[in-house]
Write an enzyme that holds these catalytic residues in place. Structure first.
Site, mmCIF file in Angstrom:
data_model
loop_
_atom_site.group_PDB
_atom_site.id
_atom_site.type_symbol
_atom_site.label_atom_id
_atom_site.label_comp_id
_atom_site.label_asym_id
_atom_site.label_seq_id
_atom_site.Cartn_x
_atom_site.Cartn_y
_atom_site.Cartn_z
ATOM 1 N N ASN A 1 1.102 -6.475 -7.356
ATOM 2 C CA ASN A 1 1.925 -5.337 -7.777
ATOM 3 C C ASN A 1 3.105 -5.259 -6.817
ATOM 4 O O ASN A 1 2.963 -4.816 -5.682
ATOM 5 C CB ASN A 1 1.069 -4.059 -7.709
ATOM 6 C CG ASN A 1 1.870 -2.806 -8.051
ATOM 7 O OD1 ASN A 1 3.040 -2.901 -8.435
ATOM 8 N ND2 ASN A 1 1.257 -1.655 -7.909
ATOM 9 N N TRP A 2 4.250 -5.724 -7.297
ATOM 10 C CA TRP A 2 5.423 -5.792 -6.416
ATOM 11 C C TRP A 2 6.055 -4.413 -6.196
ATOM 12 O O TRP A 2 6.960 -4.266 -5.386
ATOM 13 C CB TRP A 2 6.465 -6.763 -6.993
ATOM 14 C CG TRP A 2 6.018 -8.202 -7.030
ATOM 15 C CD1 TRP A 2 4.798 -8.704 -6.610
ATOM 16 C CD2 TRP A 2 6.770 -9.327 -7.503
ATOM 17 N NE1 TRP A 2 4.767 -10.053 -6.796
ATOM 18 C CE2 TRP A 2 5.955 -10.476 -7.341
ATOM 19 C CE3 TRP A 2 8.053 -9.480 -8.041
ATOM 20 C CZ2 TRP A 2 6.397 -11.760 -7.705
ATOM 21 C CZ3 TRP A 2 8.486 -10.760 -8.413
ATOM 22 C CH2 TRP A 2 7.669 -11.883 -8.232
ATOM 23 N N LYS A 3 5.618 -3.423 -6.942
ATOM 24 C CA LYS A 3 6.150 -2.052 -6.855
ATOM 25 C C LYS A 3 7.693 -2.086 -6.934
ATOM 26 O O LYS A 3 8.246 -2.922 -7.633
ATOM 27 C CB LYS A 3 5.622 -1.368 -5.595
ATOM 28 C CG LYS A 3 4.082 -1.404 -5.538
ATOM 29 C CD LYS A 3 3.479 -0.511 -4.500
ATOM 30 C CE LYS A 3 1.950 -0.638 -4.540
ATOM 31 N NZ LYS A 3 1.263 0.231 -3.601
ATOM 32 N N HIS B 1 -1.707 4.063 -12.029
ATOM 33 C CA HIS B 1 -1.647 3.827 -10.580
ATOM 34 C C HIS B 1 -1.535 5.162 -9.857
ATOM 35 O O HIS B 1 -0.878 6.085 -10.351
ATOM 36 C CB HIS B 1 -0.456 2.925 -10.249
ATOM 37 C CG HIS B 1 -0.518 2.391 -8.847
ATOM 38 N ND1 HIS B 1 -0.156 3.154 -7.769
ATOM 39 C CD2 HIS B 1 -0.952 1.199 -8.350
ATOM 40 C CE1 HIS B 1 -0.341 2.434 -6.651
ATOM 41 N NE2 HIS B 1 -0.828 1.259 -6.983
ATOM 42 N N GLU C 1 0.213 6.073 -7.466
ATOM 43 C CA GLU C 1 1.599 6.497 -7.205
ATOM 44 C C GLU C 1 2.207 7.151 -8.438
ATOM 45 O O GLU C 1 3.020 8.077 -8.332
ATOM 46 C CB GLU C 1 2.426 5.286 -6.723
ATOM 47 C CG GLU C 1 2.034 4.901 -5.297
ATOM 48 C CD GLU C 1 2.173 3.425 -4.966
ATOM 49 O OE1 GLU C 1 2.858 2.690 -5.704
ATOM 50 O OE2 GLU C 1 1.574 2.999 -3.949
ATOM 51 N N GLU D 1 -8.785 1.661 -6.590
ATOM 52 C CA GLU D 1 -7.832 1.723 -5.485
ATOM 53 C C GLU D 1 -7.962 3.072 -4.780
ATOM 54 O O GLU D 1 -7.332 4.051 -5.208
ATOM 55 C CB GLU D 1 -6.398 1.567 -5.996
ATOM 56 C CG GLU D 1 -6.106 0.247 -6.671
ATOM 57 C CD GLU D 1 -4.623 -0.113 -6.568
ATOM 58 O OE1 GLU D 1 -4.337 -1.230 -6.142
ATOM 59 O OE2 GLU D 1 -3.760 0.728 -6.889
ATOM 60 N N GLY E 1 -1.503 0.875 1.144
ATOM 61 C CA GLY E 1 -0.351 0.793 2.044
ATOM 62 C C GLY E 1 -0.616 1.348 3.425
ATOM 63 O O GLY E 1 0.316 1.594 4.193
ATOM 64 N N SER F 1 -4.728 -2.298 0.664
ATOM 65 C CA SER F 1 -4.636 -3.070 1.909
ATOM 66 C C SER F 1 -5.498 -4.328 1.904
ATOM 67 O O SER F 1 -6.044 -4.716 2.935
ATOM 68 C CB SER F 1 -4.970 -2.187 3.122
ATOM 69 O OG SER F 1 -4.046 -1.115 3.210
ATOM 70 N N GLY G 1 1.349 -4.822 -0.755
ATOM 71 C CA GLY G 1 2.145 -5.416 0.327
ATOM 72 C C GLY G 1 2.006 -6.931 0.453
ATOM 73 O O GLY G 1 3.009 -7.644 0.543
#
Ligand code: 13P
Length: 251
Positions: free
Chosen positions: A6-8, A92, A94, A164, A170, A210, A232
């Site tokens: 997931n490159w966000k 997600h 976020e 998650e 993160g 992470s 990440g």
């Protein structure tokens, strides 16, 4: 097993192209592990061209339920399919936190994705506060049961779940393999209840939060951990590939 990156909100056109090429060459030919990358929407087309001829699949990070219409700024499942996506990340944390996505909204999106033959990667997970209150399993159960309400799945390959924990995203703080396995087993039981044991036992349940080359092998060795959703570390091709290789060894 599926390892998805997931490159966000992290790449522009040149860096997305470069990262896609680097992922293809570092990952190489995979055995028994599916690999996908989910770039920002503006890079979907370019990454699709880069991935052509490789075994790395394309995914999107979000979409709106429905097909076409007056929804400024949004894209739909048929549009993502037409752009070459096989997967879409939905729910997600976020999106739940910053864009107020409820379990009901996530449910509508999943229904729409499945109707368009996009494979949703459905994210669930609790905050630290909820975990410390001993309510993590209750919350994840509620998230999952509402998200999958009236979602018809006919085989295990039509759906992916990602656990998650919000406190692990993160932060550099990972769930222990025991914590992950415990929650994954609870998720597995819900999937078996909803879809029967034939299908429910085979749906991939990814861990995200992470995950990195240092902790991937141990997490992926646990019975119900069927892959990883990588933030990440997916932005560094070698690290992402190292996780893919750990998954191959865990199969
Ligand atoms: P990190 O791997 O950066 O913790 O992100 C996980 C994540 O949110 C993937 O969707």
């Amino acid at each position: 097993m599926l390892i998805a990156g997931n490159w966000k909100m992290n790449t522009d056109l040149p860096t997305a192209r470069q990262l896609a090429r680097a992922v293809i060459s570092s990952v190489g030919k995979t055995r028994n592990v599916l690999v996908a990358v989910c770039p920002p929407l503006t890079n979907i087309d370019a990454v699709f061209s880069e991935l052509h001829g490789s075994s790395v699949q394309l995914g999107a990070q979000n979409m709106l339920a429905g097909e076409f219409g007056a929804y400024t700024g949004e894209v739909s499942a048929p549009m993502l399919r037409a752009a070459g996506c096989r997967y879409v990340i939905l729910g997600h944390s976020e999106r739940r936190q910053y864009f107020h996505e409820t379990n009901q909204i996530v449910n509508q999106k999943i229904q729409s994705a499945v109707a368009s033959k996009l494979i949703p990667i459905v994210c669930v997970g609790e905050s630290l506060e909820v975990r410390e209150a001993g309510k993590a399993q209750d919350l994840v159960t509620e998230q999952l049961r509402t998200a999958l309400d009236d979602v018809p799945i006919h085989s295990d390959v039509e759906l992916v779940i990602a656990y998650e924990p919000v406190w692990a995203i993160g932060t550099g703080r990972t769930a222990t393999p025991d914590q992950a396995q415990e929650m994954h087993a609870a998720i597995r039981a819900i999937l078996v209840d909803l879809y029967g044991s034939e299908t429910g036992r085979k749906v991939d349940i990814l861990y995200g939060g992470s995950m990195n080359p240092g902790n991937a092998a141990e997490l992926l060795s646990r019975e119900d951990v069927g892959g990883g959703l990588i933030g990440g570390a997916s932005l560094k091709a070698e690290e992402f590939a190292a996780i893919v290789h750990a998954a191959e060894n865990a199969v």
